[in-house]
Design a protein around this motif. Structure first.
Motif, PDB file in Angstrom:
ATOM      1  N   PRO A 144      56.049  59.361  83.554  1.00 27.10           N
ATOM      2  CA  PRO A 144      55.997  58.054  82.865  1.00 27.10           C
ATOM      3  C   PRO A 144      55.769  56.854  83.779  1.00 27.10           C
ATOM      4  O   PRO A 144      55.506  55.758  83.286  1.00 27.10           O
ATOM      5  CB  PRO A 144      57.377  57.950  82.208  1.00 27.10           C
ATOM      6  CG  PRO A 144      57.930  59.343  82.215  1.00 27.10           C
ATOM      7  CD  PRO A 144      57.364  59.993  83.433  1.00 27.10           C
ATOM      8  N   VAL A 145      55.892  57.005  85.098  1.00 24.31           N
ATOM      9  CA  VAL A 145      56.083  55.813  85.939  1.00 24.31           C
ATOM     10  C   VAL A 145      54.846  54.918  86.015  1.00 24.31           C
ATOM     11  O   VAL A 145      54.966  53.692  86.080  1.00 24.31           O
ATOM     12  CB  VAL A 145      56.619  56.184  87.340  1.00 24.31           C
ATOM     13  CG1 VAL A 145      55.576  56.840  88.218  1.00 24.31           C
ATOM     14  CG2 VAL A 145      57.171  54.938  88.028  1.00 24.31           C
ATOM     15  N   LEU A 146      53.640  55.472  85.998  1.00 27.15           N
ATOM     16  CA  LEU A 146      52.452  54.598  86.053  1.00 27.15           C
ATOM     17  C   LEU A 146      52.383  53.688  84.819  1.00 27.15           C
ATOM     18  O   LEU A 146      52.005  52.522  84.914  1.00 27.15           O
ATOM     19  CB  LEU A 146      51.166  55.428  86.187  1.00 27.15           C
ATOM     20  CG  LEU A 146      50.917  56.075  87.554  1.00 27.15           C
ATOM     21  CD1 LEU A 146      49.638  56.916  87.503  1.00 27.15           C
ATOM     22  CD2 LEU A 146      50.825  55.036  88.664  1.00 27.15           C
ATOM     23  N   ARG A 147      52.750  54.227  83.675  1.00 25.36           N
ATOM     24  CA  ARG A 147      52.783  53.395  82.463  1.00 25.36           C
ATOM     25  C   ARG A 147      53.872  52.321  82.588  1.00 25.36           C
ATOM     26  O   ARG A 147      53.655  51.159  82.233  1.00 25.36           O
ATOM     27  CB  ARG A 147      53.022  54.281  81.230  1.00 25.36           C
ATOM     28  CG  ARG A 147      53.211  53.546  79.922  1.00 25.36           C
ATOM     29  CD  ARG A 147      52.076  52.628  79.536  1.00 25.36           C
ATOM     30  NE  ARG A 147      50.777  53.290  79.466  1.00 25.36           N
ATOM     31  CZ  ARG A 147      49.632  52.668  79.176  1.00 25.36           C
ATOM     32  NH1 ARG A 147      49.622  51.378  78.886  1.00 25.36           N
ATOM     33  NH2 ARG A 147      48.495  53.340  79.173  1.00 25.36           N
ATOM     34  N   LYS A 150      52.575  49.595  84.836  1.00 26.19           N
ATOM     35  CA  LYS A 150      51.542  48.762  84.208  1.00 26.19           C
ATOM     36  C   LYS A 150      52.160  47.822  83.164  1.00 26.19           C
ATOM     37  O   LYS A 150      51.855  46.638  83.122  1.00 26.19           O
ATOM     38  CB  LYS A 150      50.464  49.634  83.561  1.00 26.19           C
ATOM     39  CG  LYS A 150      49.367  48.799  82.909  1.00 26.19           C
ATOM     40  CD  LYS A 150      48.135  49.587  82.553  1.00 26.19           C
ATOM     41  CE  LYS A 150      47.106  48.673  81.860  1.00 26.19           C
ATOM     42  NZ  LYS A 150      45.813  49.288  81.655  1.00 26.19           N
ATOM     43  N   ASP A 249      57.801  53.185  78.807  1.00 27.51           N
ATOM     44  CA  ASP A 249      58.239  51.966  79.489  1.00 27.51           C
ATOM     45  C   ASP A 249      59.731  51.717  79.316  1.00 27.51           C
ATOM     46  O   ASP A 249      60.242  50.650  79.629  1.00 27.51           O
ATOM     47  CB  ASP A 249      57.410  50.753  79.048  1.00 27.51           C
ATOM     48  CG  ASP A 249      57.345  50.615  77.540  1.00 27.51           C
ATOM     49  OD1 ASP A 249      58.275  51.097  76.859  1.00 27.51           O
ATOM     50  OD2 ASP A 249      56.374  50.036  77.034  1.00 27.51           O
TER      51      ASP A 249
ATOM     52  N   TYR B  66      47.390  57.692  78.753  1.00 27.58           N
ATOM     53  CA  TYR B  66      48.647  56.940  78.624  1.00 27.58           C
ATOM     54  C   TYR B  66      49.375  56.873  79.961  1.00 27.58           C
ATOM     55  O   TYR B  66      49.849  55.823  80.373  1.00 27.58           O
ATOM     56  CB  TYR B  66      49.510  57.590  77.542  1.00 27.58           C
ATOM     57  CG  TYR B  66      50.794  56.847  77.245  1.00 27.58           C
ATOM     58  CD1 TYR B  66      50.771  55.545  76.737  1.00 27.58           C
ATOM     59  CD2 TYR B  66      52.029  57.451  77.451  1.00 27.58           C
ATOM     60  CE1 TYR B  66      51.944  54.865  76.461  1.00 27.58           C
ATOM     61  CE2 TYR B  66      53.205  56.773  77.168  1.00 27.58           C
ATOM     62  CZ  TYR B  66      53.161  55.483  76.673  1.00 27.58           C
ATOM     63  OH  TYR B  66      54.335  54.816  76.395  1.00 27.58           O
ATOM     64  N   SER B  67      49.477  58.015  80.646  1.00 28.20           N
ATOM     65  CA  SER B  67      50.102  58.031  81.979  1.00 28.20           C
ATOM     66  C   SER B  67      49.780  59.358  82.641  1.00 28.20           C
ATOM     67  O   SER B  67      49.267  60.282  81.985  1.00 28.20           O
ATOM     68  CB  SER B  67      51.615  57.831  81.881  1.00 28.20           C
ATOM     69  OG  SER B  67      52.152  57.398  83.115  1.00 28.20           O
ATOM     70  N   TYR B  68      50.062  59.463  83.938  1.00 28.25           N
ATOM     71  CA  TYR B  68      49.780  60.720  84.634  1.00 28.25           C
ATOM     72  C   TYR B  68      50.454  60.739  85.997  1.00 28.25           C
ATOM     73  O   TYR B  68      50.911  59.697  86.494  1.00 28.25           O
ATOM     74  CB  TYR B  68      48.262  60.922  84.801  1.00 28.25           C
ATOM     75  CG  TYR B  68      47.587  59.921  85.719  1.00 28.25           C
ATOM     76  CD1 TYR B  68      47.440  60.179  87.075  1.00 28.25           C
ATOM     77  CD2 TYR B  68      47.117  58.703  85.228  1.00 28.25           C
ATOM     78  CE1 TYR B  68      46.836  59.246  87.915  1.00 28.25           C
ATOM     79  CE2 TYR B  68      46.515  57.777  86.056  1.00 28.25           C
ATOM     80  CZ  TYR B  68      46.376  58.053  87.407  1.00 28.25           C
ATOM     81  OH  TYR B  68      45.794  57.135  88.235  1.00 28.25           O
ATOM     82  N   LEU B 112      44.508  53.943  83.688  1.00 29.69           N
ATOM     83  CA  LEU B 112      45.298  53.962  82.452  1.00 29.69           C
ATOM     84  C   LEU B 112      44.502  53.301  81.332  1.00 29.69           C
ATOM     85  O   LEU B 112      43.798  52.317  81.556  1.00 29.69           O
ATOM     86  CB  LEU B 112      46.626  53.224  82.630  1.00 29.69           C
ATOM     87  CG  LEU B 112      47.679  53.870  83.522  1.00 29.69           C
ATOM     88  CD1 LEU B 112      49.055  53.279  83.209  1.00 29.69           C
ATOM     89  CD2 LEU B 112      47.715  55.384  83.395  1.00 29.69           C
TER      90      LEU B 112
END
Lengths: 379, 137
Positions: A144-147, A150, A249, B66-68, B112
């Motif tokens: 989840p961390v990149l989301r 952002k 998030d 969505y994420s990765y 993203l």
């Protein structure tokens, strides 16, 4: 649950932490249990309530030679022990038992007497996550961390500072596995594990354990150690599949467990002197600060990067060095609880002066589960 | 000795329609006939309103990233690192884990919210995985 009706009267970790090649996992449980029993001035025969995770309660009760009348085998990952504390407090208040022992131990590094993890191919995880190359927590927990970054404007440098600050705490702790100072550059140049996280943003892999003993607050005054009271508690679960969290998030399980504990404790965030947020990976303290309501998520990275959680900062966080620098046997929640109890007893290696309220927040099974315990040393 | 293979899903009665779909080149989701909730992973009732009246339908196969993570180590059997493990948000709403093909496995290439479309990769004559590639045009 009513405030301050139950107290921790015994708390101890295994005699050794780190690499313990001469003990199996169940013996590590026993080592921690015997240390906690001695800490409380009790005999094993005094124990009438028992809780543990990973190992079954029947396995450990037999090995220890105890016959409990109340048992909890809740096993929801690394925060299982927060849930055990909550359940034990309720059981003691309800009169189901008088003296509860909670044990945790893992031969996480040496893998002696530890069953390997297995994902059944016909489970939901086995069908809808495993085929895409997830392989252990480093490949799953950071998904989840990149989301998060952002959405909330969090930087790589801020996430590196989590590891830097916790190493500052670890340097004060003789039992910490990693004590040498590190810089943001050290973190960002360490070996890539699962982008965006590098080695120094991932927890240690060690052997060890810990145990707690709880009884009613009325009885607690007769024990040798200063009682540490249970002021508030919360728990929840969301999903075993990190891909299926409601949102990336924020953690729904955090947002249920944390506020429940604060409400039960009847405290505000300004009342918190000491904070533990289970840090298997560097993003978790940010999720915790936001979801427990200390500040908006947008401010969490800057809050840590500005030094507010380091030694001498206004919100001391993960004062044992955390899962990143202290130790992490796989299910770290017990060690976070141990540090909260030490801080409330006033005996922590990096003691927060005059700390009266400690919040201890755990996560389990990636973001599957959560438990929050709020302790105080004043009744 | 054979190369270690990637983990292979084993369908259950509740998920068989999904795996039948991917084998037929369709990404199948479920919709609640009572409250219109679209959900994943499969189950024969609505996780929002608990109705057992649900329908299977063919999804558009379109979504966005969505994420990765880009996994370097340890690598899962059958994978050569570094490889991205992605979560795709489908246009219909649900998210699912997958891999991104026909795209460099780098932070620069994997942006993203980039639009994606489903692609199907057969593991054997029973199981076909839904993967995603950058959407064309």
């Amino acid at each position: 649950m009513r405030r301050n009706q139950v107290a921790v009267v015994g708390a101890a970790e295994t005699t050794e932490l780190g690499v313990i090649p001469n003990m199996s996992q169940i013996q590590l449980h026993a080592d921690a249990a015997l240390n906690a029993i001695a800490d409380a001035g009790l005999k094993l025969s005094d124990i009438d309530g028992f809780a543990t995770a990973v190992e079954t309660p029947q396995q450990m009760a037999h090995y220890l030679g105890i016959t409990p009348t109340w048992v909890d085998g809740t096993s929801v990952g690394g925060c299982s022990f927060m849930l055990h504390v909550r359940h034990a407090a309720a059981a003691i208040e309800a009169g189901l038992c008088k003296t509860v022992l909670i044990t945790h131990a893992e031969s996480g590094k040496s893998m002696i007497g530890k069953q390997p993890r297995f994902t059944a191919p016909d489970s939901l995880n086995g069908q809808f996550e495993a085929p895409f190359g997830v392989y252990g927590p480093p490949s799953m927990f950071p998904i989840p961390v990149l989301r998060y970054m952002k959405t909330h404007g969090i930087t790589h440098e801020q996430l590196a500072m989590v590891a830097v600050v916790q190493r500052e705490w670890a340097a004060k702790n003789p039992r910490a596995t990693m004590k040498d100072p590190i810089t943001v550059a050290d973190v960002l140049n360490s070996r890539m594990i699962a982008y965006p996280f590098r080695l120094l943003q991932c927890c240690l892999v060690t052997d060890g354990g810990g145990a707690l003993i709880l009884t009613s607050a009325d009885r607690a005054k007769d024990f040798p150690r200063k009682p540490v009271y249970i002021l508030g508690t919360g728990e929840s679960v969301e999903t075993p599949m990190v891909s299926q969290m409601k949102t990336f998030d924020s953690s729904r399980a955090f947002k249920v467990a944390g506020p429940l504990a604060f409400k039960e404790a009847g405290i505000t965030h300004k009342d918190v002197d000491h904070l533990m947020i289970y840090d298997a990976f560097a993003h978790l303290p940010l999720y915790g600060l936001g979801d427990l309501g200390f500040m908006p998520h947008e401010e969490t990275g800057k809050f840590i990067a500005d030094g507010n959680t380091r030694p001498g900062g206004k919100l001391p966080l993960n004062t044992n060095g955390g899962g990143l620098s202290y130790m992490h046997s796989g299910m770290y929640g017990m060690y976070a609880l141990q540090e909260s109890v030490r801080q409330m007893r006033g005996i922590a290696p990096a003691q927060v002066p005059n700390a009266k309220i400690s919040v201890c927040h755990g996560v389990g099974g990636m973001f599957a589960a959560s438990g929050t315990i709020i302790f105080t040393n004043e009744r | 000795m054979a190369e270690p293979a990637r983990a292979k899903p084993k369908p259950t009665p509740e998920t068989q329609h999904f795996w039948d779909g991917t084998k037929a080149g369709e990404l199948r989701l479920q919709r609640c006939d009572a409250c219109a909730n679209i959900y994943f992973p499969p189950r024969p009732f609505c996780p929002s309103c608990a109705s057992r009246k649900v329908s299977v339908f063919k999804a558009s196969g379109k979504g966005k990233l969505y994420s990765y993570v880009i996994n370097h180590r340890p690598a899962a059997p059958g994978f050569t690192p570094p490889y991205a493990i992605a979560v795709v948000e489908l246009d219909e709403g649900p998210r699912m884990m997958s891999n991104i093909i026909d795209c460099p496995q780098t932070p620069e290439a994997l942006e993203l919210d980039m639009p994606l479309e489903v692609a199907f990769e057969a593991l054997d004559d029973k199981i076909t995985l839904p993967l995603f590639r950058p959407a064309k045009g």
